[in-house]
Scaffold this active site. Structure first.
Site, PDB file in Angstrom:
ATOM      1  NE  ARG A   1      -3.509  -2.020   2.793  1.00 43.76           N
ATOM      2  CZ  ARG A   1      -3.350  -3.347   3.254  1.00 43.76           C
ATOM      3  NH1 ARG A   1      -2.183  -3.405   3.742  1.00 43.76           N
ATOM      4  NH2 ARG A   1      -4.291  -4.171   3.508  1.00 43.76           N
TER       5      ARG A   1
ATOM      6  CG  ASP B   1      -7.215  -4.161   8.551  1.00 43.33           C
ATOM      7  OD1 ASP B   1      -7.467  -4.638   7.499  1.00 43.33           O
ATOM      8  OD2 ASP B   1      -6.590  -3.107   8.762  1.00 43.33           O
TER       9      ASP B   1
ATOM     10  NE  ARG C   1      -9.775  -7.806   3.899  1.00 39.30           N
ATOM     11  CZ  ARG C   1      -9.241  -6.770   3.470  1.00 39.30           C
ATOM     12  NH1 ARG C   1      -8.010  -6.241   3.923  1.00 39.30           N
ATOM     13  NH2 ARG C   1      -9.500  -6.411   2.576  1.00 39.30           N
TER      14      ARG C   1
ATOM     15  CG  HIS D   1      -5.305  -0.582   6.318  1.00 37.05           C
ATOM     16  ND1 HIS D   1      -5.809  -1.547   6.703  1.00 37.05           N
ATOM     17  CD2 HIS D   1      -5.443  -0.056   5.236  1.00 37.05           C
ATOM     18  CE1 HIS D   1      -6.474  -2.047   5.612  1.00 37.05           C
ATOM     19  NE2 HIS D   1      -6.145  -1.337   4.608  1.00 37.05           N
TER      20      HIS D   1
HETATM   21  N1  NAD Z   1      -8.422   1.949   3.999  1.00 36.81           N
HETATM   22  C1  NAD Z   1      -8.777   0.884   3.419  1.00 36.81           C
HETATM   23  O1  NAD Z   1      -9.028  -0.390   4.150  1.00 36.81           O
HETATM   24  C2  NAD Z   1      -8.883   0.512   1.876  1.00 36.81           C
HETATM   25  C3  NAD Z   1      -9.593  -0.791   1.351  1.00 36.81           C
HETATM   26  C4  NAD Z   1      -9.798  -0.827   0.123  1.00 36.81           C
HETATM   27  C5  NAD Z   1      -9.164   0.241  -0.843  1.00 36.81           C
HETATM   28  N2  NAD Z   1      -8.398   1.170  -0.413  1.00 36.81           N
HETATM   29  C6  NAD Z   1      -7.812   2.284  -1.281  1.00 36.81           C
HETATM   30  O2  NAD Z   1      -8.932   3.123  -1.624  1.00 36.81           O
HETATM   31  C7  NAD Z   1      -8.598   3.680  -2.852  1.00 36.81           C
HETATM   32  C8  NAD Z   1      -9.752   3.409  -3.928  1.00 36.81           C
HETATM   33  O3  NAD Z   1      -9.697   1.910  -4.471  1.00 36.81           O
HETATM   34  P1  NAD Z   1     -10.804   1.468  -5.567  1.00 36.81           P
HETATM   35  O4  NAD Z   1     -10.554   0.007  -5.499  1.00 36.81           O
HETATM   36  O5  NAD Z   1     -12.043   1.929  -5.307  1.00 36.81           O
HETATM   37  O6  NAD Z   1      -9.841   1.924  -6.651  1.00 36.81           O
HETATM   38  P2  NAD Z   1     -10.422   2.348  -8.071  1.00 36.81           P
HETATM   39  O7  NAD Z   1      -9.390   2.797  -9.092  1.00 36.81           O
HETATM   40  O8  NAD Z   1     -11.488   1.655  -8.577  1.00 36.81           O
HETATM   41  O9  NAD Z   1     -11.276   3.826  -7.974  1.00 36.81           O
HETATM   42  C9  NAD Z   1     -10.756   5.017  -7.640  1.00 36.81           C
HETATM   43  C10 NAD Z   1     -11.420   6.123  -7.994  1.00 36.81           C
HETATM   44  O10 NAD Z   1     -10.704   7.292  -7.805  1.00 36.81           O
HETATM   45  C11 NAD Z   1     -10.975   8.343  -8.920  1.00 36.81           C
HETATM   46  N3  NAD Z   1     -10.120   9.383  -8.528  1.00 36.81           N
HETATM   47  C12 NAD Z   1      -8.704   9.485  -8.971  1.00 36.81           C
HETATM   48  N4  NAD Z   1      -8.344  10.796  -8.911  1.00 36.81           N
HETATM   49  C13 NAD Z   1      -9.335  11.450  -8.371  1.00 36.81           C
HETATM   50  C14 NAD Z   1      -9.719  12.790  -7.872  1.00 36.81           C
HETATM   51  N5  NAD Z   1      -8.535  13.732  -7.925  1.00 36.81           N
HETATM   52  N6  NAD Z   1     -10.926  13.496  -7.653  1.00 36.81           N
HETATM   53  C15 NAD Z   1     -11.706  12.329  -7.584  1.00 36.81           C
HETATM   54  N7  NAD Z   1     -11.691  11.096  -7.830  1.00 36.81           N
HETATM   55  C16 NAD Z   1     -10.666  10.648  -8.484  1.00 36.81           C
HETATM   56  C17 NAD Z   1     -10.690   7.517 -10.170  1.00 36.81           C
HETATM   57  O11 NAD Z   1     -11.108   8.119 -11.150  1.00 36.81           O
HETATM   58  C18 NAD Z   1     -11.412   5.943  -9.505  1.00 36.81           C
HETATM   59  O12 NAD Z   1     -12.679   6.007 -10.341  1.00 36.81           O
HETATM   60  C19 NAD Z   1      -7.109   2.931  -3.151  1.00 36.81           C
HETATM   61  O13 NAD Z   1      -6.058   4.079  -2.628  1.00 36.81           O
HETATM   62  C20 NAD Z   1      -7.094   1.789  -2.316  1.00 36.81           C
HETATM   63  O14 NAD Z   1      -5.894   1.517  -2.091  1.00 36.81           O
HETATM   64  C21 NAD Z   1      -8.448   1.485   1.060  1.00 36.81           C
HETATM   65  O1  LMR Z   2      -5.213  -4.054   0.225  1.00 34.15           O
HETATM   66  C1  LMR Z   2      -5.388  -3.130  -0.324  1.00 34.15           C
HETATM   67  O2  LMR Z   2      -4.271  -2.600  -0.844  1.00 34.15           O
HETATM   68  C2  LMR Z   2      -6.459  -2.665  -0.064  1.00 34.15           C
HETATM   69  C3  LMR Z   2      -7.248  -2.341   1.207  1.00 34.15           C
HETATM   70  O3  LMR Z   2      -6.119  -1.536   1.874  1.00 34.15           O
HETATM   71  C4  LMR Z   2      -7.343  -3.646   1.827  1.00 34.15           C
HETATM   72  O4  LMR Z   2      -6.953  -3.990   2.850  1.00 34.15           O
HETATM   73  O5  LMR Z   2      -8.664  -4.346   1.372  1.00 34.15           O
END
Ligand code: NAD
Ligand code: LMR
Length: 312
Positions: free
Chosen positions: A88, A148, A151, A175
């Protein structure tokens, strides 16, 4: 109640879908930078309302922050997800700039909102949002521990052959694949320590599987997960907007709690209408505290990148 979800990708859209099904808001804005993308997702979701019978009105917009005005809660999911083999933390170069600009734009129209940060690397993105927004610390909350911990309960329930709903089990720390800390010695199955039912080998495997839970799914799917992340975020939104005071592991600013300062890490907090309202002290053992301190060191090193790149 008005809620905005920034990023209409996999996690943002799933989160919005959960928020609508639970009717947590009258008005839900989905915003994305990609032309027409959020509009399309919003219409698709609205076309489920006749089938699922929810009244939330979802509107998609392309980078139109005026439409997000007066949102009480904003979820930030914009940014790149990792690919198999990545950590990440490798996302910081692109995602830090995105999260900072999104935070600034949101605050122009919703200066007193509560922000939930999902974008990765979450601990550092939440710290960045705290610094860039100037919002009171209770109004900036990172999503990671809710996921988490879910999970952790999944892996425990598989091994115990029990319902995850009967388990109490939390993950704290960072995380990240190596920074999260599933607190197996605190986990219970309807009040009885789970350690009574599991061998040391079983316990170690559950902890290890939980820590790499995200990486395992990324390898299987080809991009990171979204169902549980979207549901975990909506679970937090629900506790805030319904003032449920649920005890949920969240990324929050620490000022001496758990022995740390000037950092965002995941700890158990009470979530209610004011954001995170109270940090609960789990009274870690010396070993658990040492592990927590090691996670803090790793997250602090990541946060330094923000200073080095003049982002804070
Ligand atoms: N914290 C957590 O537990 C957790 C869990 C899952 C995913 N994530 C994170 O969440 C983020 C999104 O994941 P995802 O699978 O939805 O990705 P994704 O690519 O499906 O969606 C991301 C979206 O963000 C948009 N985007 C990019 N720049 C932008 C901006 N400046 N303004 C508005 N929108 C913008 C993109 O167009 C895209 O549609 C990633 O960084 C991922 O690592 C975190
Ligand atoms: O694993 C990742 O990169 C996305 C998110 O943080 C998750 O735990 O599913």
């Amino acid at each position: 109640m008005k809620i905005t979800v920034v990023g209409a990708g996999a996690v943002g859209a799933t989160c919005a879908d959960n928020i609508a099904r639970k009717e947590l808001a009258e008005e839900l804005i989905l915003l994305d930078i990609r032309e027409g993308f959020a509009e399309g997702k919003a219409i698709d979701m609205m076309q489920t309302s006749a089938l699922l019978e929810f009244d939330t009105k979802i509107k998609g917009v392309t980078n139109d922050y005026a439409a997000t005005a007066d949102s009480e809660v904003v979820v930030i999911t914009s940014g790149l997800p990792r690919k198999p083999g990545m950590t990440r933390e490798e996302l910081i170069g692109v995602n830090a700039g995105i999260v900072k600009s999104v935070t600034e734009n949101i605050l122009k129209h919703s200066p007193n909102t509560i922000i939930i940060v999902v974008s990765n690397p979450m601990d550092t993105m939440n710290y960045l949002t705290l610094k860039a927004s100037g919002l009171p610390k209770n109004r900036v909350i990172g999503m990671g521990g809710a996921l988490d911990s879910a999970r952790f309960k999944y892996y425990l329930s598989q091994e115990l052959g029990c319902s995850p709903a009967d388990l109490n089990a939390v993950v704290i720390g960072g995380h990240g694949d190596t920074t999260m800390i599933p607190l197996i010695n605190h986990a219970t199955w309807n009040s009885t320590p789970v350690t009574q039912f599991l061998s040391k080998e079983q316990q170690d495997k559950i902890v290890a599987d939980t820590m790499v839970g995200g990486a395992t799914l990324t390898k299987l799917i080809g991009t990171s997960a979204w169902y549980a992340p979207g549901a975990g975020t909506a679970f937090m939104v629900e506790s805030i907007v319904r003032d449920q005071k649920k005890l949920i592991s969240c990324g929050v600013a620490l000022e001496g709690e758990y022995g740390q300062n000037d950092i965002s890490l995941v700890v158990p907090v009470v979530l209610g209408k004011n954001g995170w309202e109270k940090i609960i002290d789990y009274k870690l053992t010396a070993d658990e505290q040492a592990t927590f301190n090691k996670s803090a060191d790793a997250v602090r090193a990541m946060n330094q990148v923000l200073t080095d790149s003049n982002l804070i």
